[in-house]
Design a protein around this motif. Sequence first.
Motif, PDB file in Angstrom:
ATOM      1  N   SER A  51      40.455  48.744  31.658  1.00  9.29           N
ATOM      2  CA  SER A  51      41.107  47.981  30.575  1.00  9.29           C
ATOM      3  C   SER A  51      41.969  48.872  29.705  1.00  9.29           C
ATOM      4  O   SER A  51      42.787  48.383  28.925  1.00  9.29           O
ATOM      5  CB  SER A  51      40.040  47.284  29.716  1.00  9.29           C
ATOM      6  OG  SER A  51      39.141  48.235  29.181  1.00  9.29           O
ATOM      7  N   ALA A  52      41.793  50.191  29.838  1.00  8.26           N
ATOM      8  CA  ALA A  52      42.647  51.175  29.179  1.00  8.26           C
ATOM      9  C   ALA A  52      43.273  52.052  30.253  1.00  8.26           C
ATOM     10  O   ALA A  52      42.758  52.161  31.361  1.00  8.26           O
ATOM     11  CB  ALA A  52      41.842  52.027  28.195  1.00  8.26           C
TER      12      ALA A  52
ATOM     13  N   VAL B 234      46.544  52.935  42.146  1.00  2.19           N
ATOM     14  CA  VAL B 234      46.892  53.491  40.838  1.00  2.19           C
ATOM     15  C   VAL B 234      47.211  52.320  39.910  1.00  2.19           C
ATOM     16  O   VAL B 234      48.252  51.681  40.034  1.00  2.19           O
ATOM     17  CB  VAL B 234      48.106  54.441  40.933  1.00  2.19           C
ATOM     18  CG1 VAL B 234      48.414  55.045  39.568  1.00  2.19           C
ATOM     19  CG2 VAL B 234      47.854  55.535  41.959  1.00  2.19           C
ATOM     20  N   GLY B 235      46.277  52.020  39.008  1.00  2.00           N
ATOM     21  CA  GLY B 235      46.488  50.910  38.084  1.00  2.00           C
ATOM     22  C   GLY B 235      45.568  49.744  38.355  1.00  2.00           C
ATOM     23  O   GLY B 235      46.003  48.663  38.751  1.00  2.00           O
TER      24      GLY B 235
ATOM     25  N   ALA C 230      47.978  39.556  37.781  1.00  2.00           N
ATOM     26  CA  ALA C 230      49.131  39.423  36.880  1.00  2.00           C
ATOM     27  C   ALA C 230      48.799  40.013  35.509  1.00  2.00           C
ATOM     28  O   ALA C 230      48.032  39.458  34.739  1.00  2.00           O
ATOM     29  CB  ALA C 230      49.525  37.960  36.751  1.00  2.00           C
ATOM     30  N   ASN C 231      49.351  41.173  35.222  1.00  2.00           N
ATOM     31  CA  ASN C 231      49.243  41.772  33.902  1.00  2.00           C
ATOM     32  C   ASN C 231      50.467  42.646  33.697  1.00  2.00           C
ATOM     33  O   ASN C 231      51.353  42.701  34.555  1.00  2.00           O
ATOM     34  CB  ASN C 231      47.934  42.565  33.749  1.00  2.00           C
ATOM     35  CG  ASN C 231      47.737  43.588  34.855  1.00  2.00           C
ATOM     36  OD1 ASN C 231      48.605  44.403  35.122  1.00  2.00           O
ATOM     37  ND2 ASN C 231      46.572  43.533  35.519  1.00  2.00           N
ATOM     38  N   ALA C 232      50.555  43.313  32.588  1.00  2.00           N
ATOM     39  CA  ALA C 232      51.760  44.068  32.246  1.00  2.00           C
ATOM     40  C   ALA C 232      51.446  45.542  32.049  1.00  2.00           C
ATOM     41  O   ALA C 232      51.876  46.163  31.082  1.00  2.00           O
ATOM     42  CB  ALA C 232      52.421  43.489  31.002  1.00  2.00           C
ATOM     43  N   GLY C 233      50.710  46.125  32.977  1.00  2.00           N
ATOM     44  CA  GLY C 233      50.390  47.531  32.897  1.00  2.00           C
ATOM     45  C   GLY C 233      51.556  48.407  33.327  1.00  2.00           C
ATOM     46  O   GLY C 233      52.542  47.939  33.908  1.00  2.00           O
ATOM     47  N   VAL C 234      51.444  49.695  33.051  1.00  2.00           N
ATOM     48  CA  VAL C 234      52.441  50.677  33.467  1.00  2.00           C
ATOM     49  C   VAL C 234      51.740  51.676  34.380  1.00  2.00           C
ATOM     50  O   VAL C 234      50.773  52.340  33.977  1.00  2.00           O
ATOM     51  CB  VAL C 234      53.060  51.401  32.253  1.00  2.00           C
ATOM     52  CG1 VAL C 234      54.022  52.493  32.712  1.00  2.00           C
ATOM     53  CG2 VAL C 234      53.775  50.399  31.354  1.00  2.00           C
TER      54      VAL C 234
ATOM     55  N   SER D 178      52.862  41.948  37.582  1.00  2.00           N
ATOM     56  CA  SER D 178      54.016  42.159  36.705  1.00  2.00           C
ATOM     57  C   SER D 178      54.031  43.560  36.110  1.00  2.00           C
ATOM     58  O   SER D 178      54.710  43.830  35.133  1.00  2.00           O
ATOM     59  CB  SER D 178      54.023  41.116  35.576  1.00  2.00           C
ATOM     60  OG  SER D 178      52.807  41.137  34.862  1.00  2.00           O
ATOM     61  N   ASP D 179      53.265  44.480  36.683  1.00  2.00           N
ATOM     62  CA  ASP D 179      53.257  45.860  36.220  1.00  2.00           C
ATOM     63  C   ASP D 179      54.617  46.527  36.433  1.00  2.00           C
ATOM     64  O   ASP D 179      55.426  46.092  37.254  1.00  2.00           O
ATOM     65  CB  ASP D 179      52.214  46.674  36.988  1.00  2.00           C
ATOM     66  CG  ASP D 179      50.791  46.309  36.628  1.00  2.00           C
ATOM     67  OD1 ASP D 179      50.609  45.520  35.696  1.00  2.00           O
ATOM     68  OD2 ASP D 179      49.869  46.810  37.291  1.00  2.00           O
ATOM     69  N   VAL D 180      54.851  47.602  35.687  1.00  2.00           N
ATOM     70  CA  VAL D 180      56.009  48.466  35.916  1.00  2.00           C
ATOM     71  C   VAL D 180      55.524  49.661  36.725  1.00  2.00           C
ATOM     72  O   VAL D 180      54.655  50.425  36.282  1.00  2.00           O
ATOM     73  CB  VAL D 180      56.637  48.929  34.590  1.00  2.00           C
ATOM     74  CG1 VAL D 180      57.792  49.899  34.851  1.00  2.00           C
ATOM     75  CG2 VAL D 180      57.117  47.728  33.787  1.00  2.00           C
TER      76      VAL D 180
END
Length: 277
Positions: free
Chosen positions: A108-109, A127-128, A154-158, A183-185
């Motif tokens: 979550s972090a 990774v992620g 679906a989340n917005a992680g980097v 939707s990660d970068v």
Amino acid sequence: QGLLDLDETATFVGNIGGSTSIRLIEIVANKIITFSGNVSATTTTIANNAGGGITLNGTTAQTWTGTINGTDGTDGDILITNTNASGVTFAGVIGTSQSVDAISIGSSASSTAVFNAAVTGAGAITVGVGTGGGIATFKAATTAGSIVLGDGVANAGVNTLTFDGTTAGFTVTGAISGAAADSDVNTINIIGGNTITFATAMTANVDAINITSATLSNAGGGDIIAPTITLSGTSAALQLAAAGNVTGDVQGAGTLNVDADAIVVGNIGSSTALTAI
């Protein structure tokens, strides 16, 4: 030196080993063993891939010294959920005699892992994992069944994957991609002044590749795919040494070397002109 034999779930808050390494850590019976501190063991073996493995969840920087192996084929998971910016540094080879099942980075972090020695056998590297994203740096030869940025949720992680050839160039084996329905970068960095060779064709969903003062080669064969591929720094180069496509815009202060049949599906120098082709 001694033996630490773990056949039940356990959590170790403090350090293990230290000035004198433990000779062997054996993790058996599908158990998850959690480590919050540093670990120094000549060899760690993880038995049975049905849910067994190790979790590194420290809140300060952690170091794992020594090799980590499965025991029969691809056995055991390595999960890095450390929340410190320096994360976990692995000083020994992973999968040197038997592959591990999976290496996963994130929770979550945001979580960080640095692999100073080779990863010679992993079923999958992710990774992620989770909403926080993940950061992984590999500094030696890396071999996995797949290398994926993001977990498909679906989340917005980097998520950042770096191959650092400062010590020497090396080869990466295993298809690199971003997770679908995510939707990660997702970014790949090639650094260190030497040549990083992708031995396996990439697939989709990586957002950017940055080549900084280093060379990315597809000598192992196959495609390199990202919407933008940016070259910068001293002697940066994208080398097409084997047949394959480059799908994406290639730009920046560097050289595109074409030494094999290739198709570039994208613009050349769209925002910044290349130094040479």
